[in-house]
Motif scaffolding. Structure first.
Motif, PDB file in Angstrom:
ATOM      1  N   ILE A   1       0.319  -1.361   0.475  1.00  0.00           N
ATOM      2  CA  ILE A   1       0.060   0.398  -0.306  1.00  0.00           C
ATOM      3  C   ILE A   1       0.680   1.117  -0.015  1.00  0.00           C
ATOM      4  N   GLY A   2       1.910   1.173   0.220  1.00  0.00           N
ATOM      5  CA  GLY A   2       2.584   1.810   0.645  1.00  0.00           C
ATOM      6  C   GLY A   2       4.016   2.590  -1.122  1.00  0.00           C
ATOM      7  N   VAL A   3       3.157   1.329  -1.796  1.00  0.00           N
ATOM      8  CA  VAL A   3       4.724   2.233  -2.619  1.00  0.00           C
ATOM      9  C   VAL A   3       3.166   1.793  -4.011  1.00  0.00           C
ATOM     10  N   VAL A   4       2.098   1.121  -4.294  1.00  0.00           N
ATOM     11  CA  VAL A   4       1.105   1.562  -5.310  1.00  0.00           C
ATOM     12  C   VAL A   4       0.359   2.183  -5.334  1.00  0.00           C
ATOM     13  N   PRO A   5      -0.349   3.012  -4.366  1.00  0.00           N
ATOM     14  CA  PRO A   5      -1.867   3.701  -4.645  1.00  0.00           C
ATOM     15  C   PRO A   5      -0.880   5.021  -4.591  1.00  0.00           C
ATOM     16  N   TYR A   6       0.520   5.205  -4.787  1.00  0.00           N
ATOM     17  CA  TYR A   6       1.431   6.146  -4.241  1.00  0.00           C
ATOM     18  C   TYR A   6       2.208   6.732  -5.855  1.00  0.00           C
ATOM     19  N   ARG A   7       1.495   6.321  -6.847  1.00  0.00           N
ATOM     20  CA  ARG A   7       3.045   6.262  -7.690  1.00  0.00           C
ATOM     21  C   ARG A   7       1.375   6.417  -8.987  1.00  0.00           C
ATOM     22  N   SER A   8       1.495   6.738 -10.710  1.00  0.00           N
ATOM     23  CA  SER A   8       1.103   7.477 -11.160  1.00  0.00           C
ATOM     24  C   SER A   8       1.013   6.155 -12.204  1.00  0.00           C
ATOM     25  N   ASN A   9      -0.424   5.800 -12.903  1.00  0.00           N
ATOM     26  CA  ASN A   9      -0.327   4.540 -13.602  1.00  0.00           C
ATOM     27  C   ASN A   9       1.035   4.451 -14.274  1.00  0.00           C
ATOM     28  N   GLU A  10       1.733   5.443 -15.256  1.00  0.00           N
ATOM     29  CA  GLU A  10       2.560   5.447 -16.472  1.00  0.00           C
ATOM     30  C   GLU A  10       4.299   4.593 -14.927  1.00  0.00           C
ATOM     31  N   GLN A  11       4.461   5.080 -13.990  1.00  0.00           N
ATOM     32  CA  GLN A  11       5.352   4.441 -13.141  1.00  0.00           C
ATOM     33  C   GLN A  11       4.473   2.911 -13.242  1.00  0.00           C
TER      34      GLN A  11
ATOM     35  N   LEU B   1      -5.037  -4.874  -7.810  1.00  0.00           N
ATOM     36  CA  LEU B   1      -4.826  -5.182  -9.065  1.00  0.00           C
ATOM     37  C   LEU B   1      -5.319  -4.154  -9.728  1.00  0.00           C
ATOM     38  N   ALA B   2      -6.626  -3.530  -9.686  1.00  0.00           N
ATOM     39  CA  ALA B   2      -7.352  -2.597 -10.157  1.00  0.00           C
ATOM     40  C   ALA B   2      -5.926  -1.206 -11.029  1.00  0.00           C
ATOM     41  N   LEU B   3      -5.333  -0.857  -9.938  1.00  0.00           N
ATOM     42  CA  LEU B   3      -4.467  -0.098  -9.728  1.00  0.00           C
ATOM     43  C   LEU B   3      -2.978  -0.819 -10.764  1.00  0.00           C
ATOM     44  N   MET B   4      -2.757  -1.413 -10.673  1.00  0.00           N
ATOM     45  CA  MET B   4      -1.912  -1.979 -11.848  1.00  0.00           C
ATOM     46  C   MET B   4      -1.747  -2.179 -13.414  1.00  0.00           C
ATOM     47  N   MET B   5      -3.084  -2.553 -14.006  1.00  0.00           N
ATOM     48  CA  MET B   5      -3.803  -1.949 -15.110  1.00  0.00           C
ATOM     49  C   MET B   5      -3.866  -0.733 -15.706  1.00  0.00           C
ATOM     50  N   THR B   6      -3.432  -0.458 -16.514  1.00  0.00           N
ATOM     51  CA  THR B   6      -3.493   0.389 -17.176  1.00  0.00           C
ATOM     52  C   THR B   6      -4.517   0.874 -17.980  1.00  0.00           C
ATOM     53  N   PRO B   7      -5.445   2.626 -17.737  1.00  0.00           N
ATOM     54  CA  PRO B   7      -6.768   2.865 -17.438  1.00  0.00           C
ATOM     55  C   PRO B   7      -7.387   1.760 -18.578  1.00  0.00           C
ATOM     56  N   ALA B   8      -7.307   1.570 -19.921  1.00  0.00           N
ATOM     57  CA  ALA B   8      -8.032   0.745 -20.676  1.00  0.00           C
ATOM     58  C   ALA B   8      -8.329  -0.707 -20.842  1.00  0.00           C
ATOM     59  N   GLN B   9      -7.368  -1.349 -20.060  1.00  0.00           N
ATOM     60  CA  GLN B   9      -7.012  -2.331 -19.736  1.00  0.00           C
ATOM     61  C   GLN B   9      -8.135  -2.567 -18.750  1.00  0.00           C
TER      62      GLN B   9
END
Length: 637
Positions: free
Chosen positions: A357-367, A400-408
């Motif tokens: 949680i300390g990493v995934v929500p604090y990065r942009s989707n591109e990152q 898992l939703a955050l790790m996908m691209t918005p389109a995916q």
């Protein structure tokens, strides 16, 4: 009231059908005839909310306001909402009468009591409003309008820190007509409505008071319509607020409030009171309300004017307000370092959810996409597969939703909405009605790549009739992106308004051909022209003339065009209100809007529901799932 029991029906019929001046005369006549205090007798004979309402009606308005304020400030806590409502909405004359009534009733000075019970800038603004010295000259100086707008900008947005005194002076003293022009000028020079700047620069009760002042300057009727709606919305009723407003506005602007209420909330004030109250209390409130605006199924001309103005404000706001997400690219980003943190969090016995949680929500989707690549390069493993095996429940769905691209992610949500026994039409509508051409085209590509089938074919095989045609049209991503065309807008509005053929097929086809293909700026102009032609807002016309999924799809398009952040704020609220949480909707909107307009959605949420999105998530979810959602939410407002 004589004898055993009391005839409440007779009491409410008589008191609610007399003006306040007549009620005062009745009090005097009662004392002359019977040597008794009518208000004291009513208090003795009646109980609960009905008693509070009837006794409130018997007092002259300044004395009713004085009693409400006295109740708000006495005892352990202070009812700041009551103070704000009365002080922000009363005219100079009403304020002077209130001061005199308070002095007469309690042998105390109201200003002294407010000074003793409040603090800071909130106290200062209350004292300024209490003086009743707002300018009342309708002659407005253009130079002073420009200067005041500049001074407000310099006192807030353009300054390190905030000069609250400047806000207090201008909003507390200038005339309503002058301030309306100042707000227009402020929008021109700053690109933001004054309300956005107040939220950004001020806080607490002072912020709420200043927002109430701005709302009352724009439209007192709209301010009270919103207060009434919030008093009855959701579980439980804020009866004190409901009674206070119904009593205090019944002889001033209740008809205007009713008209705005019906326009904004798609139901009449009468029907909402009827659903939300009971017994003699309900009967008395309905008498004060005075009529059911849904009965005739028509708009008042005044309500149509309100609807027209709302579309005008929508066009200005969309053009000027910058959409902002809550998730931004991390500074000093290191994809290799983040990949190592995630691997360590999932290696060995147990999983370190906090580290994830300390990493995934604090990065942009591109990152996040770079982290996926780095993880594969370092460990020869699929990061999404590892996360899926290590996490569970709602937390897994968020991460898992955050790790996908918005389109995916959108493609997957559409696929899930169509697979299995039934179809979740609301998800199909939400996604396809709110995405722009570029986003729709990316969704099409992602859908075809993952599911080896075109989105158009999937929609065609899973839906039918006009609803299918609407979705397929939206899924093409071919909406015009040009500016408004006034001549064409007039013609389009005429097509939408024409019901002479009586052919429902051609009606839906006409709406589809315009709502699914024209640009958003053009459609705003079409909907304004529609109001002018029909005296109806287009959304009300859709609800009246259509049904089922077709109606829901067109309404979603209209609402998205009018105010997309408000559309999503409403869906988020509904996903958490009442018993149980619609986690699927909550996750879908939080993830999909996190980098585009979630900050704007948060602002609309607090405007619509008087509580922050952060507060509601905190109350309605738990554990690591809550931590992840709050990280995406990004602030408490």
């Amino acid at each position: 009231m004589k004898g055993f029991g009391s005839d409440k029906e007779a009491i409410l019929d008589l008191i609610t059908s007399r003006s306040n001046r007549q009620r005062v005369e009745i009090c005097q006549a009662y004392k002359s005839l019977y040597g008794k205090d009518l208000i004291a007798d009513l208090k003795y004979e009646l109980t609960g909310k009905f008693e509070r309402l009837i006794v409130g009606l018997m007092r002259p308005p300044p004395y009713h306001d004085a009693k409400e304020i006295k109740d708000a400030i006495q005892g352990a806590g202070t009812d700041e909402k009551c103070l704000i409502e009365i002080m922000a909405s009363r005219t100079n004359q009403q304020m002077h009468a209130l001061l005199a009534a308070y002095r007469d009733a309690y042998e105390r000075e109201l200003e002294g009591d407010i000074l003793g019970d409040t603090s800071g800038h909130f106290k200062k603004m209350l004292v300024v409003l209490l003086q009743g010295t707002r300018e009342e000259d309708d002659v407005v100086s253009e130079d002073l309008v420009e200067q005041d707008a500049k001074d407000l900008l310099d006192a807030g947005e353009a300054k390190w820190g905030t000069d609250e005194a400047q806000f207090i002076y201008i909003l507390g003293h200038r005339s309503k007509q002058h301030l309306r022009l100042v707000f227009d000028e402020y929008l021109k020079i700053s690109g933001k409505p004054i309300e956005y700047s107040i939220r950004a620069e001020l806080s607490g009760d002072f912020e709420k008071l200043m927002l109430a002042v701005v709302k009352c300057i724009r439209s007192t009727a709209e301010y009270f319509a919103e207060r009434l709606y919030k008093a009855m919305q959701g579980l439980g009723t804020k009866d004190n607020t409901l009674i206070r407003i119904m009593v205090s506005r019944s002889e001033i602007d209740m008809l205007d409030i009713r008209e705005v209420f019906r326009t904004k909330y798609e139901k009449s004030l009468y029907s909402m009171i009827k659903e939300d109250t009971s017994g003699e209390y309900k009967k008395a409130l309905l008498k004060l309300c005075g009529g059911d605006d849904d009965a005739a199924g028509e708009f008042f001309p005044e309500a149509a004017q309100v609807a027209y103005r709302m579309w005008e404000l929508s066009a200005v706001a969309v053009a000027k307000v910058e959409l902002k997400g809550t998730v931004h690219p991390a500074t000093n980003f290191n994809a290799d370092g983040d990949a190592q943190v995630l691997r360590k969090a999932m290696k060995g016995l147990g999983t370190d959810e906090d580290a994830i949680i300390g990493v995934v929500p604090y990065r942009s989707n591109e990152q996040r996409q770079q982290i996926i690549q780095a993880y594969k390069s370092h460990y020869g493993r699929d990061l999404l597969a590892d996360l899926k095996s290590e996490l569970s429940g709602s937390l897994a769905k968020v991460i898992l939703a955050l790790m996908m691209t918005p389109a995916q992610y959108d493609a997957k949500q559409l696929k899930k909405a169509m697979e299995g026994a039934g179809t979740d039409e609301s998800i199909l509508i939400e996604i396809l009605a709110t995405r722009n051409n570029r986003e729709i085209q990316a969704i099409n590509e992602a859908y075809a790549a993952v599911y080896q089938k075109s989105l158009e074919d999937a929609l065609s095989s899973d839906t039918s009739g006009h609803f299918k045609r609407i979705l397929v049209s939206l899924a093409l991503g071919n909406r015009d992106e040009g500016a408004e065309d006034l001549t064409q807008a007039h013609e389009d509005a005429k097509k939408l308004a024409d019901v002479s053929s009586g052919n429902t097929d051609s009606l839906e086809t006409r709406f589809l051909s315009i709502l699914c293909t024209r640009s958003y700026p053009h459609l705003r102009k079409v909907f304004q022209e529609f109001v002018k032609m029909t005296n109806h807002d287009v959304e009300h016309a859709i609800r009246k003339r259509m049904s089922g999924d077709v109606r829901d799809a067109f309404v979603a398009i209209v609402r998205s065009i009018k105010n997309r952040p408000a559309f999503f704020a409403d869906k988020l609220y509904k996903s958490m209100k009442g018993i149980g949480t619609d986690d699927r909707t909550l996750i879908r909107i939080m993830v999909s809007r996190s980098e585009s307009d979630l900050l704007n959605i948060r602002q609309e949420f607090i405007d619509l529901h008087e509580k922050s999105l952060h507060q509601m998530i905190e109350k309605d979810t738990s554990g690591d799932y809550r931590k992840a959602l709050l990280a995406i939410c990004g602030g408490q407002d």
